[in-house]
Design an enzyme around this catalytic site. Structure first.
Site, PDB file in Angstrom:
ATOM      1  NE  ARG A  70     -20.497 -14.686  55.882  1.00  0.00           N
ATOM      2  CZ  ARG A  70     -20.358 -16.005  55.748  1.00  0.00           C
ATOM      3  NH1 ARG A  70     -21.076 -16.838  56.479  1.00  0.00           N
ATOM      4  NH2 ARG A  70     -19.511 -16.510  54.884  1.00  0.00           N
ATOM      5  CE  LYS A  83     -21.884 -17.905  47.941  1.00  0.00           C
ATOM      6  NZ  LYS A  83     -20.834 -17.199  48.716  1.00  0.00           N
ATOM      7  CG  ASP A 127     -14.391 -12.845  50.137  1.00  0.00           C
ATOM      8  OD1 ASP A 127     -13.898 -13.005  48.999  1.00  0.00           O
ATOM      9  OD2 ASP A 127     -14.931 -13.766  50.762  1.00  0.00           O
ATOM     10  CG  ASN A 128      -9.399 -12.047  46.030  1.00  0.00           C
ATOM     11  OD1 ASN A 128      -8.788 -11.221  45.356  1.00  0.00           O
ATOM     12  ND2 ASN A 128      -8.990 -13.280  46.179  1.00  0.00           N
ATOM     13  CB  CYS A 170      -8.783   5.433  42.982  1.00  0.00           C
ATOM     14  SG  CYS A 170      -7.118   4.740  42.987  1.00  0.00           S
ATOM     15  CB  CYS A 186     -14.523 -14.762  53.922  1.00  0.00           C
ATOM     16  SG  CYS A 186     -14.570 -13.029  54.334  1.00  0.00           S
ATOM     17  CB  CYS A 246      -6.239   7.433  40.184  1.00  0.00           C
ATOM     18  SG  CYS A 246      -5.893   8.063  41.842  1.00  0.00           S
TER      19      CYS A 246
HETATM   20 ZN   LIG Z   1      -5.520   6.331  43.301  1.00  0.00          ZN
END
Ligand SMILES: [Zn+2]
Length: 254
Positions: A70, A83, A127-128, A170, A186, A246
């Protein structure tokens, strides 16, 4: 623009919404892409092909055989290579005019602050969960729009978290940083190959829209894709005044 650039980007220039002016903005833009895997591959390839002037690519991983199903920026030949180097090679093969900076590291909050401040748009292609929170916090601190995507199994989601207008949520308004999520690795989960392509490509589209000012961004809307039935769901998302990143309370306390 040179004659070569006018030809290379002619299909953008022909668009009323982009034109020469929009393409000039793309050429002058600096995008930070964190993650050079499934989402980062198509995002980086499209942003390079579209002519984004500067792209900073961050990933600490090396290409593995299990990635190739993928992560389309990488090749069988480059298994074992970093990578970021593998992706940069693919990007340069499409468009040698782009200035690509690669960082093979796992970035901490301090490094993120410096990287995010240099960029105009940030793409979260990781992916974390912890890294996602750190990227969001850095984008809020520097007031930079964040295009965050995720894909696992047959499910995908994408939104834009834009701290600039002042009333947009956010990432942490929606996904609280202290939530106890079981970290979905993953490395042990299945992913339907095109899911990362669909979401990563949309991340590139949102980044180019933010750069050129075309249309409305996904800010305030979370798109979720069920790839089994190929059905999209759009969810309105709002700013949480009590958000620890935020929120107003946080802002008042400094
Ligand atoms: Zn926020």
């Amino acid at each position: 623009m040179t004659d070569d650039q006018l030809l290379r980007y002619s299909r953008h220039i022909l668009l009323d919404e982009i034109g020469i002016e929009g393409q000039e903005r793309i050429l002058a833009a600096h995008v930070l892409i964190i993650g050079a895997g499934g989402l980062g591959s198509p995002a980086a390839l499209f942003l390079a092909s579209a002519g984004v002037g500067r792209i900073t690519l961050v990933d600490d991983d090396a290409v593995d055989l299990t990635n190739l199903q993928r992560q389309i920026a990488h090749t069988t030949e480059r298994v074992g290579a970093p990578k970021v180097e593998s992706a940069a090679q693919a990007m340069r093969a499409i468009n040698p005019l782009v200035d690509i900076r690669t960082l093979r590291e796992r970035v901490d909050a301090q490094a993120l602050d410096a990287l995010v401040a240099e960029a105009g748009v940030v793409l979260d292609c990781t992916d974390n969960y912890r890294t996602r929170q750190a990227i969001n916090a850095a984008c809020v601190r520097a007031a930079r729009p964040l295009v965050a995507g995720a894909a696992i199994r047959f499910d995908g989601q994408i939104s834009v978290y834009d701290p600039r207008p002042g009333d947009q949520p956010c990432y942490a308004c929606l996904f609280p940083p202290d939530a106890q999520f079981e970290e979905v690795a993953c490395s042990t989960m299945g992913v339907f190959a095109p899911m990362v392509g669909i979401i990563g490509t949309m991340q590139a589209a949102e980044a180019l829209k933010l750069i050129t000012g075309v249309g409305q961004s996904l800010a305030g809307r979370l798109l979720m894709l069920d790839g089994r039935d190929m059905r999209w769901t759009e969810m309105r998302i709002q700013r949480d005044s009590a958000c620890p990143v935020c929120g107003q309370q946080h802002a008042q306390n400094g």
